[in-house]
Design a protein around this motif. Structure first.
Motif, PDB file in Angstrom:
ATOM      1  N   VAL A   1       1.302  -1.030  -0.274  1.00  0.00           N
ATOM      2  CA  VAL A   1      -0.049  -0.211   0.030  1.00  0.00           C
ATOM      3  C   VAL A   1       1.413   1.328  -0.031  1.00  0.00           C
ATOM      4  CG1 VAL A   1      -1.362   1.443   1.064  1.00  0.00           C
ATOM      5  CG2 VAL A   1      -2.078  -0.944   1.125  1.00  0.00           C
ATOM      6  N   GLU A   2       0.214   2.154  -0.737  1.00  0.00           N
ATOM      7  CA  GLU A   2       1.389   3.397  -0.925  1.00  0.00           C
ATOM      8  C   GLU A   2       0.148   4.898  -0.645  1.00  0.00           C
ATOM      9  OE1 GLU A   2       4.072   4.894  -3.464  1.00  0.00           O
ATOM     10  OE2 GLU A   2       2.773   5.762  -4.596  1.00  0.00           O
ATOM     11  N   VAL A   3       0.797   5.651   0.720  1.00  0.00           N
ATOM     12  CA  VAL A   3      -0.088   6.623   0.491  1.00  0.00           C
ATOM     13  C   VAL A   3       0.216   7.547  -0.274  1.00  0.00           C
ATOM     14  CG1 VAL A   3      -0.426   7.908   2.853  1.00  0.00           C
ATOM     15  CG2 VAL A   3      -0.100   5.517   2.940  1.00  0.00           C
ATOM     16  N   HIS A   4      -0.800   8.715  -0.934  1.00  0.00           N
ATOM     17  CA  HIS A   4      -0.454   9.648  -1.250  1.00  0.00           C
ATOM     18  C   HIS A   4      -0.079  10.912  -0.209  1.00  0.00           C
ATOM     19  CE1 HIS A   4       0.211  11.735  -4.695  1.00  0.00           C
ATOM     20  NE2 HIS A   4      -1.048  11.740  -4.825  1.00  0.00           N
ATOM     21  N   ALA A   5       0.688  10.720  -0.370  1.00  0.00           N
ATOM     22  CA  ALA A   5       1.188  12.977   0.717  1.00  0.00           C
ATOM     23  C   ALA A   5       1.814  13.699  -0.629  1.00  0.00           C
ATOM     24  CB  ALA A   5       1.903  12.124   1.554  1.00  0.00           C
ATOM     25  N   ALA A   6       1.346  13.237  -1.777  1.00  0.00           N
ATOM     26  CA  ALA A   6       2.225  14.397  -3.184  1.00  0.00           C
ATOM     27  C   ALA A   6       1.292  14.883  -4.077  1.00  0.00           C
ATOM     28  CB  ALA A   6       3.017  13.667  -3.696  1.00  0.00           C
ATOM     29  N   HIS A   7       1.932  16.057  -4.287  1.00  0.00           N
ATOM     30  CA  HIS A   7       1.544  16.581  -5.511  1.00  0.00           C
ATOM     31  C   HIS A   7      -0.285  16.871  -5.276  1.00  0.00           C
ATOM     32  CE1 HIS A   7       2.665  12.615  -8.631  1.00  0.00           C
ATOM     33  NE2 HIS A   7       3.363  14.056  -7.539  1.00  0.00           N
ATOM     34  N   GLY A   8      -0.331  18.030  -4.192  1.00  0.00           N
ATOM     35  CA  GLY A   8      -1.019  19.040  -3.947  1.00  0.00           C
ATOM     36  C   GLY A   8      -2.409  18.517  -3.241  1.00  0.00           C
ATOM     37  N   TYR A   9      -2.521  16.657  -2.802  1.00  0.00           N
ATOM     38  CA  TYR A   9      -3.220  16.255  -2.687  1.00  0.00           C
ATOM     39  C   TYR A   9      -4.056  16.384  -0.735  1.00  0.00           C
ATOM     40  CZ  TYR A   9      -3.985  15.338  -7.136  1.00  0.00           C
ATOM     41  OH  TYR A   9      -4.342  15.769  -8.814  1.00  0.00           O
ATOM     42  N   LEU A  10      -4.277  15.747  -0.118  1.00  0.00           N
ATOM     43  CA  LEU A  10      -5.385  16.560   1.109  1.00  0.00           C
ATOM     44  C   LEU A  10      -4.133  16.152   1.581  1.00  0.00           C
ATOM     45  CD1 LEU A  10      -7.368  17.325   2.711  1.00  0.00           C
ATOM     46  CD2 LEU A  10      -7.525  15.234   3.694  1.00  0.00           C
ATOM     47  N   VAL A  11      -3.481  15.492   2.049  1.00  0.00           N
ATOM     48  CA  VAL A  11      -2.247  15.214   2.995  1.00  0.00           C
ATOM     49  C   VAL A  11      -0.800  15.855   2.149  1.00  0.00           C
ATOM     50  CG1 VAL A  11      -0.290  13.377   3.593  1.00  0.00           C
ATOM     51  CG2 VAL A  11      -2.680  12.636   3.227  1.00  0.00           C
ATOM     52  N   HIS A  12      -0.668  16.507   1.532  1.00  0.00           N
ATOM     53  CA  HIS A  12       0.223  16.877   0.805  1.00  0.00           C
ATOM     54  C   HIS A  12      -0.439  18.946   1.079  1.00  0.00           C
ATOM     55  CE1 HIS A  12       2.982  19.655  -1.951  1.00  0.00           C
ATOM     56  NE2 HIS A  12       3.369  19.869  -1.037  1.00  0.00           N
ATOM     57  N   GLN A  13      -1.701  19.030   1.645  1.00  0.00           N
ATOM     58  CA  GLN A  13      -2.002  19.954   1.816  1.00  0.00           C
ATOM     59  C   GLN A  13      -1.310  20.595   2.738  1.00  0.00           C
ATOM     60  OE1 GLN A  13      -5.500  20.260   0.616  1.00  0.00           O
ATOM     61  NE2 GLN A  13      -5.688  19.425  -1.152  1.00  0.00           N
TER      62      GLN A  13
END
Length: 363
Positions: free
Chosen positions: A175-187
């Motif tokens: 599993v990968e958690v998306h914390a990039a590209h301006g999405y919620l976690v990155h925000q």
């Protein structure tokens, strides 16, 4: 021996080579129900049959409002998990590992899907929805989001937990958690989009809290043998924003919280001038890997076997993510192995008669 085609082990998983498929949004769920389709089977399956070591399914929303568009895949119910299971079985049958990126688009949700792309957010009366974010700051040209309250943040963490549970049930290898590209976690990570004054904003520790709580929640669901990746944008390409130094620090914290591997990209939070060129994001992966002492993959205009081999052999990255190159040629890994003299063990039996070795060496 080719460095690119050497196996790599992460927790209980061995991946056959370092040619990996990153999450590639397809905007192809025309039923708008988040259920992956035959397109996803063929799209992802062809790259597995084409020799890739790891195939990661596209940014997959952990709840309906977390979708980038209403044509995105999801993993918030069992029907979606059952459809993913079919795709996973085929990917694994070809010798590749199957991963999925769990995501929430935050303020960049509710946009028009690519086939009908228009500027800005999808209107509420045309299928769009109210977006959420750490703070009520809109992405340029998009609808203003609502700032999540404490209960909303905790619900997002629980949605990631539940999606991870379904990923295990569907048979995914990681599993990968998306914390990039301006999405919620990155925000939440970036001070440009997070101006909260509670425990979820302000200091780096507070801005990283959502990611770390998600990592802990996901790790608790997937157990100790399954690898857990995090995808970061290492810089916002904007003064005063998220940068590679903060990325390296938080990567260390995420590793302590249960993450194993870090997929390093850049940008996406705000509109910015990005100096795009061959391998333009590789230095950011190398920086994070060295500073945080964590394994990393590199992405961004990696297009040839020689380039990819050099990156792995030099130690700049532990794997390469090739997106557009593998969309252009789903058999990129087979061709690269031929060019590097790395053998033919990845060839599907149905295609053996097409090998260059039995066709005068011609690809």
């Amino acid at each position: 021996m080719s460095a690119l085609f050497s196996p790599i082990s992460i927790r209980g998983l061995e991946i056959r080579n370092r040619v990996w498929v990153p999450p590639l949004c397809q905007y192809s769920v025309t039923a708008r129900d988040g259920v992956p389709t035959d397109w996803h089977l063929v799209h992802l399956g062809s790259m597995a049959a084409g020799g890739a070591g790891l195939v990661i399914a596209e940014a997959t929303a952990v709840n309906p409002e977390g979708r980038i568009s209403d044509h995105d895949t999801g993993l918030w119910n069992d029907d979606q998990a059952e459809s993913w299971a079919r795709i996973v079985r085929f990917i694994r049958s070809q010798g590749a590992a199957a991963g999925i990126q769990l995501a929430h688009a935050g303020r960049k949700a509710s946009v028009w899907p690519e086939p009908m792309r228009r500027p800005g957010s999808q209107p509420l009366d045309e299928g769009g929805w109210q977006t959420v974010a750490p703070s009520a700051i809109a992405f340029e040209g998009y609808r203003e989001p609502v700032a999540l309250d404490e209960a909303g943040i905790l619900a997002v963490i629980d949605d990631f937990r539940r999606a991870a549970r379904r990923a295990v049930a569907a048979g995914f290898d990681l599993v990968e958690v998306h914390a990039a590209h301006g999405y919620l976690v990155h925000q939440f990570l970036s001070p440009l989009s997070n101006v909260r004054d509670d425990r979820w904003g302000g200091s780096l520790e507070n801005r990283a809290r959502l990611l770390l709580e998600i990592v802990r929640a996901v790790r608790a669901e997937i157990g100790e043998q399954m690898p857990l990746f995090v995808r970061f944008s290492a810089t916002d390409w904007t003064d005063g924003g998220w940068d590679e130094a903060q990325t390296a620090i938080v990567a260390e914290w995420a590793r302590e919280a249960g993450a194993d591997f870090f997929d390093i990209s850049t940008g996406g939070l705000v509109l910015a001038q990005i100096p795009i060129g061959p391998g333009y994001q590789v230095p950011h992966a190398e920086y994070v890997g060295e500073r945080a002492d964590v394994p990393v993959s590199a992405v961004g205009r990696i297009t040839t076997a020689e380039q990819a081999e050099r990156l792995i052999a030099s130690g700049a990255a532990d794997a390469v993510m090739l997106g557009k190159a593998q969309m252009r040629d789903p058999h990129f890994a087979l061709r690269a192995a031929h060019e590097l003299g790395a053998g033919t063990s990845m060839w599907p039996v149905q295609y053996l008669r097409a090998r260059p070795e039995v066709n005068d060496g011609e690809w």
